[in-house]
Enzyme design. Structure first.
Site, PDB file in Angstrom:
ATOM      1  CE  LYS A 146      -2.445  -1.409   3.362  1.00 15.93           C
ATOM      2  NZ  LYS A 146      -3.294  -1.559   4.612  1.00 15.93           N
ATOM      3  NE  ARG A 147       6.955   1.675   2.312  1.00 19.55           N
ATOM      4  CZ  ARG A 147       7.988   1.546   1.412  1.00 19.55           C
ATOM      5  NH1 ARG A 147       8.615   2.707   0.989  1.00 19.55           N
ATOM      6  NH2 ARG A 147       8.703   0.304   1.284  1.00 19.55           N
TER       7      ARG A 147
END
Length: 520
Positions: A271-272
């Site tokens: 998700k980063r």
């Protein structure tokens, strides 16, 4: 947590009765932020097999990581999985025979299992401080030794350990890994798998919360889980879990380790780094849930083979479930190809019934301010007409807004996009004058009550404009209608021109043609 050794450990509870041979699968996300697309990926395979076998699909919330816990994340998990129609039979919100389904509500469940392991010498208290453990790891790395706990506390009483450096008043519990720990296991997808030897893992933290390794074993046992489906990154943990099952005298479930989803650089998606790793992103961008499920299935599973031997990549979840076999799951990490997903989404959009398509784009139009939250019946009627014009022109529901907005904008306030104005030729004024003159005689009335007598229809509009602009001015059709398109929609690219004019009606069409003409 008490460090005293009980004389007799409580008997761990027995899972509820299940039908002989009935399969039970679970997905167990952690509420630590936006749900990961991997949660849906695993849940889809869980549910497909459970439905095929007439079993049960369980949602369990693993919320023992209190440092990363986010209060709203659980509801996001519910919402996104429901959006994908990956609905569970048992879970925190629906209950079930093995409730509670949140690990934080099951803390009393784990201690009897820990006590049993300690009593039988299969686990022990560790009093080492975090500073002492950090120094240990640093020394191991400098000496190029395998990293892992050095068993400083093993076999020592509290008093014996307190006399040595790096002592903590609040111990954790570690499992003891014997020399003959099982390192080979059977995987439903991969066959025989060998994992590295683990070190003495912490199974209960100093605050009394179990770690993942203990909680997942206890919960899967108590909930009667027969098949554990998870990512391949957990292969190295499987020997720990099998050893815990054996140490507790329990039957392990069957394991299926799925290939990891990877980005364009073949790295594990996060998700980063990738916004599309967030499951909510797909809903925000306007992907259809059925298209996303089809895409996720293709990432880990081959297309359906037809009777004539051809491959079919578009299929329903029901077809996927009906034909599912673990042996067909891909073992190589698939690349997350958004171009392929966009193609699939466009296909599913074009397959929708027009009114269904209109209903699906409505939330995006409301969010973008094109329509109010409670549209009027005339507005909905117009939207249904416009939806038919644009359904073949978009691949994402979010792309509808610029195409639909001109139909709900006041004529005098219609913005003309810079790129649309820039592409106007020197003949634009002449074209607009000819179009206005050609359309003026056409009646804009709604016709008679029986529906006859309507003149302002796209066939009549097109015929008049072709005669006036293409034939009358001698301009090629490719260039003839650009100024009219810009005047009506404000855009360089728009829905079909003549149909758009019909939907707008004569008054709005003429006003827009005159407004652009006046600005030239």
């Amino acid at each position: 947590m008490s460090d005293s050794t009980a004389t007799s450990a409580p008997t761990p509870s027995t899972p509820g009765e299940t039908s002989p041979g009935a399969v039970r699968l679970r997905v167990a996300p952690s509420p630590t932020g936006d749900p990961h697309v991997g949660t849906a990926y695993m849940a889809m395979f869980d549910l497909a097999f459970a439905r095929q076998q007439g079993g049960k699909f369980v949602l369990r919330i693993e919320d023992t990581d209190r440092a990363r816990f986010q209060a709203d994340s659980e509801q996001q998990i519910f919402d996104t999985l429901h959006w994908l129609d990956l609905n569970w039979d048992e879970g925190p919100d629906v209950g079930g025979p093995y409730a509670p389904y949140r690990q934080s509500e099951r803390l009393d469940t784990y201690k009897p299992y820990v006590d049993k392991l300690i009593d039988e010498g299969k686990a022990y208290y560790c009093y080492c401080t975090s500073e002492r453990l950090a120094e240990m790891r640093e020394l191991q790395q400098k000496q190029k030794l395998p990293t892992g706990y050095d068993r400083m506390c093993y076999g020592k009483s509290r008093e014996e350990r307190a006399a040595e450096p790096g002592f903590s008043e609040n111990p954790v519990v570690r499992m003891f890994i014997p020399d003959d720990a099982p390192l080979v296991f059977d995987d439903l997808i991969r066959g025989e798998v060998k994992a590295p030897r683990p070190d003495d893992q912490v199974i209960m933290k100093a605050d009394g919360f179990p770690t993942y390794h203990l909680a997942v074993v206890v919960d899967d046992h108590e909930m009667g889980i027969t098949h554990v489906v998870r990512g391949e990154e957990w292969i190295s943990s499987t020997p720990k879990h099998i050893l815990l099952y054996q140490g507790l005298g329990l039957e392990p479930p069957k394991f299926a380790h799925m290939p990891l989803l990877r980005d364009e650089k073949k790295a594990k998606i996060s998700k980063r780094k990738s916004p599309w790793a967030r499951l909510t992103w797909f809903k925000e961008q306007g992907y259809l849930p059925e298209a996303l499920l089809n895409f996720l299935a293709l990432l880990g599973y081959p297309p359906i083979i037809e009777a004539d031997g051809t491959e079919r990549e578009v299929f329903t979840f029901e077809e996927f479930s009906e034909n599912f076999e673990w042996s067909k799951v891909n073992t190589v990490g698939p690349i997350f190809n958004l171009d392929k997903l966009n193609w699939l989404n466009g296909h599913y959009i074009r397959e929708l019934e027009p009114r269904d398509f209109a209903a699906r784009i409505l939330p995006f139009l409301v969010a973008d301010g094109v329509l109010p939250e409670q549209p009027s019946l005339p507005q909905l009627g117009r939207l249904n007409l416009v939806a038919e014009l644009i359904q073949t022109r978009i691949n994402l529901l979010s792309e509808a807004t610029p195409l639909v907005a001109p139909f709900f904008t006041d004529d005098a306030e219609l913005p003309i996009a810079d790129d649309a104005r820039a592409q106007l030729k020197e003949t634009a004024a002449q074209v607009l004058d000819a179009a206005i003159a050609a359309l003026e005689p056409i009646s804009g009335s709604l016709g008679k009550p029986d529906g006859t007598g309507i003149e302002w229809v796209h066939e009549r509009i097109e015929a008049a404009l072709r005669e006036a602009v293409v034939d009358g001015l001698g301009i090629k059709p490719k260039f003839a209608f650009g100024p009219l398109r810009t005047a009506v929609s404000g855009q360089r690219i728009s829905p079909p021109l003549f149909e758009s004019m019909e939907i707008l009606g004569k008054h709005s069409t003429m006003e827009r043609l005159k407004n652009l003409r006046a600005s030239l």
